[in-house]
Design a protein around this motif. Structure first.
Motif, PDB file in Angstrom:
ATOM      1  N   ILE A  39      71.380  55.849  68.551  1.00 60.43           N
ATOM      2  CA  ILE A  39      71.269  55.259  67.216  1.00 60.43           C
ATOM      3  C   ILE A  39      70.396  56.153  66.341  1.00 60.43           C
ATOM      4  CG2 ILE A  39      70.583  53.219  65.896  1.00 60.43           C
ATOM      5  CD1 ILE A  39      72.731  52.580  67.891  1.00 60.43           C
ATOM      6  N   LEU A  97      68.248  56.289  62.876  1.00 60.58           N
ATOM      7  CA  LEU A  97      67.650  55.422  61.868  1.00 60.58           C
ATOM      8  C   LEU A  97      66.766  56.226  60.916  1.00 60.58           C
ATOM      9  CD1 LEU A  97      66.467  52.392  64.074  1.00 60.58           C
ATOM     10  CD2 LEU A  97      68.587  52.598  62.769  1.00 60.58           C
ATOM     11  N   TYR A 123      72.324  47.996  67.397  1.00 60.65           N
ATOM     12  CA  TYR A 123      71.222  48.508  68.202  1.00 60.65           C
ATOM     13  C   TYR A 123      71.359  48.172  69.685  1.00 60.65           C
ATOM     14  CZ  TYR A 123      68.756  48.944  63.692  1.00 60.65           C
ATOM     15  OH  TYR A 123      68.385  49.249  62.409  1.00 60.65           O
ATOM     16  N   ALA A 145      71.681  50.517  73.144  1.00 58.80           N
ATOM     17  CA  ALA A 145      71.349  51.910  72.845  1.00 58.80           C
ATOM     18  C   ALA A 145      70.560  52.541  73.991  1.00 58.80           C
ATOM     19  CB  ALA A 145      70.546  51.995  71.556  1.00 58.80           C
ATOM     20  N   CYS A 200      66.948  56.224  70.575  1.00 61.64           N
ATOM     21  CA  CYS A 200      66.893  55.993  69.131  1.00 61.64           C
ATOM     22  C   CYS A 200      66.279  57.215  68.455  1.00 61.64           C
ATOM     23  CB  CYS A 200      66.066  54.742  68.818  1.00 61.64           C
ATOM     24  SG  CYS A 200      65.933  54.386  67.041  1.00 61.64           S
ATOM     25  N   ARG A 232      60.952  52.009  63.612  1.00 61.25           N
ATOM     26  CA  ARG A 232      60.719  51.930  65.059  1.00 61.25           C
ATOM     27  C   ARG A 232      60.501  50.482  65.496  1.00 61.25           C
ATOM     28  NH1 ARG A 232      56.190  51.851  68.292  1.00 61.25           N
ATOM     29  NH2 ARG A 232      56.455  52.719  70.400  1.00 61.25           N
ATOM     30  N   PHE A 268      63.704  48.431  65.237  1.00 63.00           N
ATOM     31  CA  PHE A 268      64.633  48.711  66.331  1.00 63.00           C
ATOM     32  C   PHE A 268      64.213  47.985  67.604  1.00 63.00           C
ATOM     33  CE2 PHE A 268      65.664  50.992  70.188  1.00 63.00           C
ATOM     34  CZ  PHE A 268      67.040  51.099  70.092  1.00 63.00           C
ATOM     35  N   PHE A 272      62.517  57.514  72.209  1.00 63.31           N
ATOM     36  CA  PHE A 272      62.726  57.845  70.804  1.00 63.31           C
ATOM     37  C   PHE A 272      62.629  59.366  70.651  1.00 63.31           C
ATOM     38  CE2 PHE A 272      61.268  53.476  70.456  1.00 63.31           C
ATOM     39  CZ  PHE A 272      61.987  52.965  69.374  1.00 63.31           C
TER      40      PHE A 272
END
Length: 206
Positions: free
Chosen positions: A12, A14, A78, A81, A84, A103, A106, A120
């Motif tokens: 994902i 973002l 989301y 996932a 991210c 963050r 999510f 992440f």
């Protein structure tokens, strides 16, 4: 051989509207860049096959809308996932300051089983703009933020000229793999909504 079968990894992307999420995805998947900006409505995704440690993986990369009016759609996209990606524009302070919100949003909506260790990756995009003279967010500041959140991997990228895009997505793929459960979910074929041919990456030599 099982090692040659493709496994799906959901990624994902973002970040605030206009930071270059769509451009980064298109540069990685299609090696193309467009100066024409068109806001993403809801979400869209592209796929690309990557090879890591002699295994084939299909990255399903979801590009999500940065506008507030689409935030309620988040939970549907989301869930499930494996990694991210948080993107900001090094020339816009607000886009960096908003990383915290993206963050936290999510983690709240995706509800990963181990939020403290969910992978992440942060990308500081548009380093090419004005030869770097328009930059307002320093590398030091970005790295400090990433360190404070559990040493999140950080890359400075240019979706326009491709700087660090391949390396960043190789790191993204490796982190997504770490998040996969022991029971691998294999796909018989690569999903490609556009109907085009998938491109292979050369793999990561890092």
């Amino acid at each position: 051989m099982a090692s040659r079968r493709r496994m799906l990894l959901k990624v994902i992307i973002l970040g605030d509207s206009g930071v270059g999420k769509t451009s980064l995805m298109n540069q990685f998947v299609n090696h193309k860049f467009s100066n024409q900006y068109k806001a993403t409505i809801g979400a869209d995704f592209l796929t690309k096959e990557v090879q890591i440690d002699d295994r084939l993986f299909t990255l399903q990369i979801w590009d999500t809308a940065g506008q507030e009016r689409f935030q309620s759609l988040g939970v549907a996209f989301y869930r499930g996932a494996d990694c991210c990606v948080l993107v900001y524009d090094v020339n816009v302070t607000k886009s960096f300051d908003d990383l915290n919100r993206w963050r936290e949003d999510f983690l709240l909506q995706a509800s990963p089983h181990d939020p403290d260790n969910f992978p992440f990756v942060v990308l500081g995009n548009k380093i090419d703009v004005d030869g770097g003279n328009s930059r307002v967010v320093s590398s030091k500041k970005a790295k400090a933020w990433c360190a404070s959140k559990g040493n999140i991997p950080y890359f400075e990228t240019s979706a326009k000229d491709g700087t660090n895009v391949e390396a960043a997505f190789q790191c993204i793929a490796k982190n997504a793999i770490k998040n996969e459960p022991e029971e691998d979910t294999y796909l018989p074929d690569t999903i490609d909504m556009s109907g085009g041919q998938q491109q292979r990456s050369s793999g990561c030599d890092c």
